[in-house]
Design a protein around this motif. Structure first.
Motif, mmCIF file in Angstrom:
data_model
loop_
_atom_site.group_PDB
_atom_site.id
_atom_site.type_symbol
_atom_site.label_atom_id
_atom_site.label_comp_id
_atom_site.label_asym_id
_atom_site.label_seq_id
_atom_site.Cartn_x
_atom_site.Cartn_y
_atom_site.Cartn_z
ATOM 1 N N ARG A 1 18.157 25.213 -31.230
ATOM 2 C CA ARG A 1 17.945 24.991 -32.492
ATOM 3 C C ARG A 1 16.469 24.882 -32.815
ATOM 4 O O ARG A 1 16.008 24.161 -31.952
ATOM 5 C CB ARG A 1 18.656 23.924 -33.442
ATOM 6 C CG ARG A 1 20.060 23.938 -33.524
ATOM 7 C CD ARG A 1 20.980 23.739 -34.650
ATOM 8 N NE ARG A 1 22.267 23.628 -34.725
ATOM 9 C CZ ARG A 1 22.841 25.012 -34.784
ATOM 10 N NH1 ARG A 1 22.270 25.983 -35.160
ATOM 11 N NH2 ARG A 1 24.142 25.014 -34.709
ATOM 12 N N PRO A 2 15.754 25.282 -33.902
ATOM 13 C CA PRO A 2 14.413 24.606 -34.166
ATOM 14 C C PRO A 2 14.361 23.276 -34.010
ATOM 15 O O PRO A 2 15.007 22.550 -34.493
ATOM 16 C CB PRO A 2 14.087 25.105 -35.382
ATOM 17 C CG PRO A 2 15.019 26.142 -36.143
ATOM 18 C CD PRO A 2 16.310 25.926 -35.166
ATOM 19 N N THR A 3 13.255 22.811 -33.485
ATOM 20 C CA THR A 3 12.808 21.629 -33.263
ATOM 21 C C THR A 3 12.718 20.835 -34.744
ATOM 22 O O THR A 3 12.445 21.341 -35.565
ATOM 23 C CB THR A 3 11.592 21.146 -32.377
ATOM 24 O OG1 THR A 3 10.423 21.726 -33.138
ATOM 25 C CG2 THR A 3 11.778 21.795 -31.043
ATOM 26 N N ASN A 4 12.685 19.464 -34.820
ATOM 27 C CA ASN A 4 12.540 18.735 -36.007
ATOM 28 C C ASN A 4 11.172 19.044 -36.525
ATOM 29 O O ASN A 4 10.850 19.336 -37.772
ATOM 30 C CB ASN A 4 12.484 17.356 -35.920
ATOM 31 C CG ASN A 4 14.058 16.696 -35.672
ATOM 32 O OD1 ASN A 4 14.982 17.499 -36.102
ATOM 33 N ND2 ASN A 4 14.202 15.603 -34.988
ATOM 34 N N GLN A 5 10.092 19.116 -35.548
ATOM 35 C CA GLN A 5 8.678 19.393 -35.923
ATOM 36 C C GLN A 5 8.724 20.720 -36.501
ATOM 37 O O GLN A 5 7.872 21.071 -37.570
ATOM 38 C CB GLN A 5 8.015 19.331 -34.675
ATOM 39 C CG GLN A 5 6.281 19.575 -34.893
ATOM 40 C CD GLN A 5 5.582 19.411 -33.754
ATOM 41 O OE1 GLN A 5 5.861 18.544 -32.879
ATOM 42 N NE2 GLN A 5 4.423 20.194 -33.594
ATOM 43 N N GLN A 6 9.258 21.875 -36.125
ATOM 44 C CA GLN A 6 9.179 23.119 -36.394
ATOM 45 C C GLN A 6 10.008 23.331 -37.679
ATOM 46 O O GLN A 6 9.433 23.851 -38.892
ATOM 47 C CB GLN A 6 10.033 24.063 -35.857
ATOM 48 C CG GLN A 6 9.496 24.474 -34.157
ATOM 49 C CD GLN A 6 9.909 25.001 -33.244
ATOM 50 O OE1 GLN A 6 11.367 24.849 -33.352
ATOM 51 N NE2 GLN A 6 9.381 25.923 -32.342
ATOM 52 N N ALA B 1 16.149 31.173 -32.709
ATOM 53 C CA ALA B 1 15.591 29.782 -31.826
ATOM 54 C C ALA B 1 15.810 30.302 -30.518
ATOM 55 O O ALA B 1 16.717 30.822 -30.140
ATOM 56 C CB ALA B 1 16.421 28.401 -32.285
ATOM 57 N N PRO B 2 14.955 29.589 -29.333
ATOM 58 C CA PRO B 2 13.989 29.083 -29.567
ATOM 59 C C PRO B 2 12.836 29.881 -29.693
ATOM 60 O O PRO B 2 12.828 30.905 -29.528
ATOM 61 C CB PRO B 2 13.892 28.356 -27.978
ATOM 62 C CG PRO B 2 14.523 29.379 -26.969
ATOM 63 C CD PRO B 2 15.841 30.000 -27.920
ATOM 64 N N SER C 1 8.045 29.340 -30.035
ATOM 65 C CA SER C 1 7.099 28.499 -29.932
ATOM 66 C C SER C 1 5.790 28.979 -30.703
ATOM 67 O O SER C 1 5.612 30.137 -30.535
ATOM 68 C CB SER C 1 6.700 28.152 -28.566
ATOM 69 O OG SER C 1 5.711 27.047 -28.325
ATOM 70 N N ASP D 1 6.817 24.273 -29.416
ATOM 71 C CA ASP D 1 7.924 23.597 -28.704
ATOM 72 C C ASP D 1 7.674 23.502 -27.287
ATOM 73 O O ASP D 1 7.725 24.100 -26.548
ATOM 74 C CB ASP D 1 9.112 24.732 -28.966
ATOM 75 C CG ASP D 1 10.410 24.042 -28.298
ATOM 76 O OD1 ASP D 1 10.153 23.064 -27.750
ATOM 77 O OD2 ASP D 1 11.577 24.609 -28.499
ATOM 78 N N GLN E 1 9.501 22.201 -24.925
ATOM 79 C CA GLN E 1 10.634 22.762 -24.286
ATOM 80 C C GLN E 1 10.768 24.197 -24.011
ATOM 81 O O GLN E 1 11.896 24.653 -23.752
ATOM 82 C CB GLN E 1 11.947 21.977 -24.659
ATOM 83 C CG GLN E 1 11.572 20.642 -24.437
ATOM 84 C CD GLN E 1 11.717 20.234 -23.210
ATOM 85 O OE1 GLN E 1 12.560 20.409 -22.338
ATOM 86 N NE2 GLN E 1 10.896 19.088 -22.528
ATOM 87 N N LYS F 1 14.142 26.293 -22.120
ATOM 88 C CA LYS F 1 15.111 26.981 -22.977
ATOM 89 C C LYS F 1 15.235 28.460 -22.396
ATOM 90 O O LYS F 1 16.242 28.819 -22.697
ATOM 91 C CB LYS F 1 14.888 26.783 -24.486
ATOM 92 C CG LYS F 1 14.847 25.371 -24.989
ATOM 93 C CD LYS F 1 14.535 24.966 -26.469
ATOM 94 C CE LYS F 1 14.580 23.778 -26.743
ATOM 95 N NZ LYS F 1 14.005 23.513 -27.975
#
Length: 159
Positions: free
Chosen positions: A10-15, A125-126, A128, A135, A137, A141
Protein backbone atom coordinates in the motif's frame (compact mmCIF):
# COMPACT_ATOMS: atom_id res chain seq x y z
CA UNK A 1 3.25 -23.06 1.30
CA UNK A 2 -0.40 -23.61 0.60
CA UNK A 3 -2.74 -21.13 2.23
CA UNK A 4 -0.02 -18.55 2.92
CA UNK A 5 -1.40 -15.09 3.47
CA UNK A 6 -0.92 -12.80 0.47
CA UNK A 7 1.68 -10.04 0.46
CA UNK A 8 0.11 -6.57 0.46
CA UNK A 9 1.66 -3.34 -0.74
CA UNK A 10 0.00 0.00 0.00
CA UNK A 11 1.13 3.62 -0.32
CA UNK A 12 2.98 4.84 2.75
CA UNK A 13 1.32 7.27 5.16
CA UNK A 14 3.60 10.01 3.82
CA UNK A 15 2.53 9.24 0.23
CA UNK A 16 -1.14 9.24 1.21
CA UNK A 17 -0.79 12.61 2.97
CA UNK A 18 1.13 14.08 0.04
CA UNK A 19 -1.51 12.93 -2.46
CA UNK A 20 -4.26 14.37 -0.28
CA UNK A 21 -2.49 17.71 0.09
CA UNK A 22 -1.94 17.82 -3.68
CA UNK A 23 -5.66 17.31 -4.28
CA UNK A 24 -6.44 19.85 -1.58
CA UNK A 25 -4.10 22.41 -3.15
CA UNK A 26 -5.89 21.99 -6.48
CA UNK A 27 -9.21 22.53 -4.71
CA UNK A 28 -7.83 25.60 -2.90
CA UNK A 29 -6.69 27.13 -6.19
CA UNK A 30 -10.17 26.54 -7.65
CA UNK A 31 -11.92 28.06 -4.63
CA UNK A 32 -9.57 31.06 -4.55
CA UNK A 33 -10.14 31.61 -8.27
CA UNK A 34 -13.88 31.60 -7.63
CA UNK A 35 -13.45 34.02 -4.70
CA UNK A 36 -11.33 36.42 -6.75
CA UNK A 37 -13.84 36.28 -9.63
CA UNK A 38 -16.71 37.09 -7.26
CA UNK A 39 -14.66 39.92 -5.71
CA UNK A 40 -13.96 41.42 -9.15
CA UNK A 41 -17.62 41.51 -10.17
CA UNK A 42 -19.21 42.41 -6.88
CA UNK A 43 -18.50 42.67 -3.22
CA UNK A 44 -15.78 40.25 -2.14
CA UNK A 45 -16.16 37.75 0.65
CA UNK A 46 -15.32 38.85 4.22
CA UNK A 47 -11.71 38.50 5.41
CA UNK A 48 -12.24 35.26 7.35
CA UNK A 49 -13.75 33.65 4.25
CA UNK A 50 -10.42 33.87 2.37
CA UNK A 51 -8.82 31.64 5.01
CA UNK A 52 -11.73 29.21 4.70
CA UNK A 53 -11.33 29.18 0.90
CA UNK A 54 -7.75 27.96 1.38
CA UNK A 55 -7.91 25.76 4.49
CA UNK A 56 -11.23 24.04 3.71
CA UNK A 57 -10.11 22.38 0.46
CA UNK A 58 -6.68 21.54 1.93
CA UNK A 59 -8.25 19.70 4.87
CA UNK A 60 -10.86 18.06 2.65
CA UNK A 61 -8.13 16.93 0.25
CA UNK A 62 -6.02 15.49 3.08
CA UNK A 63 -8.99 13.48 4.37
CA UNK A 64 -9.92 12.32 0.85
CA UNK A 65 -6.29 11.31 0.27
CA UNK A 66 -6.28 9.24 3.46
CA UNK A 67 -9.51 7.46 2.54
CA UNK A 68 -8.39 6.82 -1.04
CA UNK A 69 -4.90 5.76 0.08
CA UNK A 70 -6.25 3.04 2.34
CA UNK A 71 -8.28 1.59 -0.56
CA UNK A 72 -5.36 1.67 -2.98
CA UNK A 73 -2.83 -1.11 -3.16
CA UNK A 74 -1.60 -4.41 -4.51
CA UNK A 75 -2.16 -7.91 -3.18
CA UNK A 76 0.15 -10.68 -4.32
CA UNK A 77 -1.02 -14.22 -3.70
CA UNK A 78 -1.03 -17.71 -5.14
CA UNK A 79 -3.35 -16.71 -7.99
CA UNK A 80 -1.42 -13.67 -9.17
CA UNK A 81 -1.29 -9.93 -8.68
CA UNK A 82 -4.49 -8.10 -7.74
CA UNK A 83 -4.59 -4.30 -7.88
CA UNK A 84 -7.23 -2.10 -6.30
CA UNK A 85 -7.93 1.60 -6.14
CA UNK A 86 -10.93 3.82 -5.57
CA UNK A 87 -11.97 3.67 -9.23
CA UNK A 88 -10.77 0.34 -10.58
CA UNK A 89 -9.63 -3.16 -9.78
CA UNK A 90 -7.69 -5.66 -11.82
CA UNK A 91 -6.03 -9.02 -11.64
CA UNK A 92 -3.13 -10.57 -13.51
CA UNK A 93 -2.76 -14.33 -13.03
CA UNK A 94 0.80 -15.61 -12.74
CA UNK A 95 0.40 -17.57 -15.98
CA UNK A 96 0.02 -14.29 -17.91
CA UNK A 97 2.87 -12.34 -16.26
CA UNK A 98 6.05 -12.46 -18.35
CA UNK A 99 8.07 -9.68 -16.70
CA UNK A 100 8.02 -7.43 -13.67
CA UNK A 101 10.33 -4.41 -13.36
CA UNK A 102 10.79 -0.99 -11.82
CA UNK A 103 10.58 1.84 -14.35
CA UNK A 104 10.82 5.59 -14.31
CA UNK A 105 7.50 7.23 -15.24
CA UNK A 106 7.55 11.00 -15.01
CA UNK A 107 8.87 11.96 -11.58
CA UNK A 108 8.16 8.55 -10.05
CA UNK A 109 9.68 5.12 -10.12
CA UNK A 110 6.87 2.57 -10.39
CA UNK A 111 6.52 -1.18 -10.78
CA UNK A 112 5.21 -2.33 -14.16
CA UNK A 113 3.93 -5.82 -14.89
CA UNK A 114 4.19 -7.04 -18.48
CA UNK A 115 1.61 -9.57 -19.66
CA UNK A 116 1.80 -12.23 -22.37
CA UNK A 117 -0.58 -10.15 -24.51
CA UNK A 118 2.06 -7.41 -24.76
CA UNK A 119 0.16 -5.07 -22.46
CA UNK A 120 1.76 -3.57 -19.38
CA UNK A 121 0.05 -2.71 -16.10
CA UNK A 122 1.41 -0.08 -13.75
CA UNK A 123 0.90 -1.13 -10.14
CA UNK A 124 -0.63 1.40 -7.72
CA UNK A 125 1.94 0.50 -5.07
CA UNK A 126 4.80 0.41 -4.36
CA UNK A 127 6.19 3.55 -5.97
CA UNK A 128 8.74 6.17 -5.06
CA UNK A 129 9.38 9.77 -6.04
CA UNK A 130 10.38 13.10 -4.58
CA UNK A 131 9.23 14.81 -1.37
CA UNK A 132 6.05 13.17 -0.07
CA UNK A 133 6.17 10.39 -2.69
CA UNK A 134 9.49 8.99 -1.41
CA UNK A 135 9.40 5.41 -0.10
CA UNK A 136 12.59 4.38 1.72
CA UNK A 137 11.57 0.70 1.43
CA UNK A 138 10.90 0.82 -2.33
CA UNK A 139 13.85 -1.33 -3.43
CA UNK A 140 13.04 -3.95 -0.80
CA UNK A 141 9.40 -4.08 -1.95
CA UNK A 142 10.42 -4.43 -5.62
CA UNK A 143 12.80 -7.24 -4.67
CA UNK A 144 10.01 -9.01 -2.74
CA UNK A 145 7.61 -8.66 -5.70
CA UNK A 146 10.25 -9.94 -8.11
CA UNK A 147 11.03 -12.89 -5.84
CA UNK A 148 7.34 -13.83 -5.57
CA UNK A 149 6.90 -13.61 -9.35
CA UNK A 150 10.01 -15.69 -10.07
CA UNK A 151 8.99 -18.25 -7.45
CA UNK A 152 5.60 -18.74 -9.06
CA UNK A 153 6.92 -18.64 -12.63
CA UNK A 154 9.80 -21.05 -12.14
CA UNK A 155 8.54 -23.74 -9.78
CA UNK A 156 6.47 -22.49 -6.88
CA UNK A 157 7.45 -20.96 -3.58
CA UNK A 158 10.36 -22.50 -1.72
CA UNK A 159 9.26 -24.37 1.33
Amino acid sequence: MEGASPAKFRPTNQQVLGHGLYLGALGAVASLTTGVTVALFGSGPPGWMWAALVLGPLLLGAVAGMVAGRRTGVEVGEGGIRTSSVFEEGEAPWSRVVDLRAERRGRRTVVSVYLDSGASVQLHAPYSGGLFAADPQFEFKVFALSHLWRSHRFGGLPG
